[in-house]
Design an enzyme around this catalytic site. Structure first.
Site, short mmCIF file in Angstrom:
data_model
loop_
_atom_site.label_atom_id
_atom_site.label_comp_id
_atom_site.label_asym_id
_atom_site.label_seq_id
_atom_site.Cartn_x
_atom_site.Cartn_y
_atom_site.Cartn_z
N THR A 12 0.86 -1.19 0.00
CA THR A 12 0.00 0.00 0.00
C THR A 12 0.89 1.24 0.00
OG1 THR A 12 -0.19 0.16 2.41
CG2 THR A 12 -1.83 -1.22 1.27
N GLY A 13 0.47 2.26 -0.74
CA GLY A 13 1.30 3.46 -0.85
C GLY A 13 2.59 3.15 -1.57
N GLY A 14 2.47 2.44 -2.70
CA GLY A 14 3.68 1.99 -3.40
C GLY A 14 4.13 2.90 -4.53
N GLY A 17 8.36 7.12 -2.41
CA GLY A 17 9.20 6.93 -1.23
C GLY A 17 9.54 5.49 -0.90
N ILE A 18 9.28 5.11 0.35
CA ILE A 18 9.66 3.78 0.86
C ILE A 18 8.90 2.68 0.13
CG2 ILE A 18 9.57 2.30 2.92
CD1 ILE A 18 10.01 4.95 4.59
N SER A 135 7.20 3.82 12.90
CA SER A 135 8.18 4.91 12.96
C SER A 135 8.83 4.93 14.33
CB SER A 135 7.49 6.26 12.73
OG SER A 135 8.38 7.32 13.02
N TYR A 148 0.66 11.91 15.18
CA TYR A 148 1.40 11.01 14.29
C TYR A 148 2.04 9.88 15.10
CZ TYR A 148 4.97 9.36 11.00
OH TYR A 148 5.78 8.57 10.19
P1 NAD Z 1 5.60 9.17 0.79
O1 NAD Z 1 4.73 10.36 0.98
O2 NAD Z 1 6.68 9.20 -0.22
O3 NAD Z 1 4.71 7.88 0.52
C1 NAD Z 1 3.50 7.67 1.17
C2 NAD Z 1 2.67 6.74 0.33
O4 NAD Z 1 1.43 6.52 1.02
C3 NAD Z 1 2.32 7.33 -1.03
O5 NAD Z 1 2.39 6.32 -1.99
C4 NAD Z 1 0.87 7.78 -0.87
O6 NAD Z 1 0.15 7.70 -2.07
C5 NAD Z 1 0.37 6.72 0.12
N1 NAD Z 1 -0.83 7.15 0.81
C6 NAD Z 1 -1.02 8.20 1.63
N2 NAD Z 1 -2.29 8.26 2.03
C7 NAD Z 1 -2.92 7.20 1.47
C8 NAD Z 1 -4.24 6.71 1.50
N3 NAD Z 1 -5.19 7.32 2.19
N4 NAD Z 1 -4.53 5.60 0.79
C9 NAD Z 1 -3.58 4.97 0.07
N5 NAD Z 1 -2.32 5.39 0.00
C10 NAD Z 1 -1.99 6.49 0.69
O7 NAD Z 1 6.21 8.90 2.24
P2 NAD Z 1 7.15 7.75 2.84
O8 NAD Z 1 8.12 8.48 3.69
O9 NAD Z 1 7.63 6.81 1.83
O10 NAD Z 1 6.11 7.06 3.84
C11 NAD Z 1 5.81 5.69 3.84
C12 NAD Z 1 5.54 5.26 5.27
O11 NAD Z 1 6.73 5.43 6.03
C13 NAD Z 1 4.46 6.06 6.00
O12 NAD Z 1 3.65 5.18 6.74
C14 NAD Z 1 5.27 6.96 6.95
O13 NAD Z 1 4.54 7.32 8.08
C15 NAD Z 1 6.43 6.03 7.26
N6 NAD Z 1 7.64 6.67 7.76
C16 NAD Z 1 8.32 7.58 7.02
C17 NAD Z 1 9.47 8.16 7.53
C18 NAD Z 1 10.26 9.17 6.75
O14 NAD Z 1 11.12 9.83 7.34
N7 NAD Z 1 10.04 9.34 5.44
C19 NAD Z 1 9.93 7.81 8.81
C20 NAD Z 1 9.22 6.88 9.55
C21 NAD Z 1 8.08 6.31 9.02
#
Ligand code: NAD
Length: 251
Positions: A12-14, A17-18, A135, A148
């Site tokens: 999910t959320g692919g 980012g991560i 996180s 958060y």
């Molecule tokens: P990102 O914004 O690059 O990616 C987030 C992804 O989640 C995107 O693909 C977006 O489309 C998807 N998304 C958001 N809301 C959504 C919804 N309602 N339905 C479906 N998809 C949804 O950010 P990221 O940093 O890659 O975040 C990925 C995860 O990592 C998150 O859960 C975030 O909380 C966690 N995280 C990130 C960090 C950081 O520093 N980047 C640190 C700790 C945890």
């Protein structure tokens, strides 16, 4: 090397980012990957870059998750790896926490994660792996992150219970707690560029390894937890944070 050849994975959320980096890693390891996201154009672009299937599903809407599960069932039949990664970061200090921001953040980061797993349960194969993206904020008192951090702490708690309940099916459930990782998530907060730069350099300073993580750092850990090499690991949490969680009070 951990091979995921022939395994079916949903992230999910692919599209960013991560999640994007993990999709890349799982494809390299031989998995059949489906990514999801909220925006049709972004998910289509990412899916074509990655050579995977992209499906639109907003995890804050249970109906959308049900539709997603039906489509995944049609495409893959069953799922071996579920990476519950979709999340948002909406910082606000106490005194400025709105109901809207609370509901959105809890609705995606926690409620969305719970119902993603809930609805995918019938499709998960015995011996499959669920990885919840949490996180290190779950354990920190970092200003502006009360909601958060609570959404992620709830996810870690849920992970432990899910691990014991799903163990009879051989389904492993683990959580990954990244520190700061360079992704578009911070730019989506709406904070001014200058403030984001200050935040980034202050954060970098706090990390003993003196850098932000790369999305691929997290992808490597997720790929390991998804693999049979991690077959005795469940109910666990991994900090992957350049050491920020053990940053000493005094150097
Ligand atoms: P990102 O914004 O690059 O990616 C987030 C992804 O989640 C995107 O693909 C977006 O489309 C998807 N998304 C958001 N809301 C959504 C919804 N309602 N339905 C479906 N998809 C949804 O950010 P990221 O940093 O890659 O975040 C990925 C995860 O990592 C998150 O859960 C975030 O909380 C966690 N995280 C990130 C960090 C950081 O520093 N980047 C640190 C700790 C945890």
């Amino acid at each position: 090397m951990n091979s995921l050849k022939g395994k079916n994975a949903v992230i999910t959320g692919g599209n960013s980012g991560i999640g994007y980096a993990t999709a890349q890693k799982l494809v390299e390891a031989g998995a059949n990957v489906i990514i999801t996201g909220r925006s049709e154009s972004k998910i289509n672009l990412a899916a074509s870059e990655l050579g995977v299937t992209g499906l639109v599903a907003d995890v804050s809407q249970v109906k959308a998750i049900e539709n997603l599960v039906a489509r995944v069932e049609g495409l893959l039949g069953h799922v071996d790896i579920l990476f519950v990664n979709a999340g948002i970061f909406a910082p606000a200090p106490l005194g400025a926490i709105s109901e809207e921001m609370f509901d959105e953040q809890m609705g995606i980061n926690f409620r969305g994660a719970v119902f993603t797993i809930e609805k995918f349960l019938p499709l998960l194969s015995n011996g499959s792996s669920i990885i919840n993206l949490s996180s290190v904020n779950a354990y920190s008192g970092m200003p502006n992150t009360a909601v958060y951090a609570a959404s992620k702490a709830a996810l870690n708690s849920y992970t432990r219970t899910a691990a014991t309940e799903l163990a009879p099916r051989g389904i492993r459930v683990n959580a990954v707690n990244p520190g700061p990782v360079s992704t578009p998530i911070f730019g989506k907060t709406g904070l001014p560029e200058e403030q984001l730069k200050e935040f980034a350099s202050a954060m970098e300073n706090r990390v003993p390894l003196k850098r932000f993580g790369n999305p691929s750092d997290i992808a490597n850990l997720v790929a390991f937890l998804a693999s049979d090499e991690a077959s005795f690991i469940t109910g666990a949490e991994y900090n992957i944070d350049g050491g920020i969680a053990v940053n000493p009070i005094l150097n």
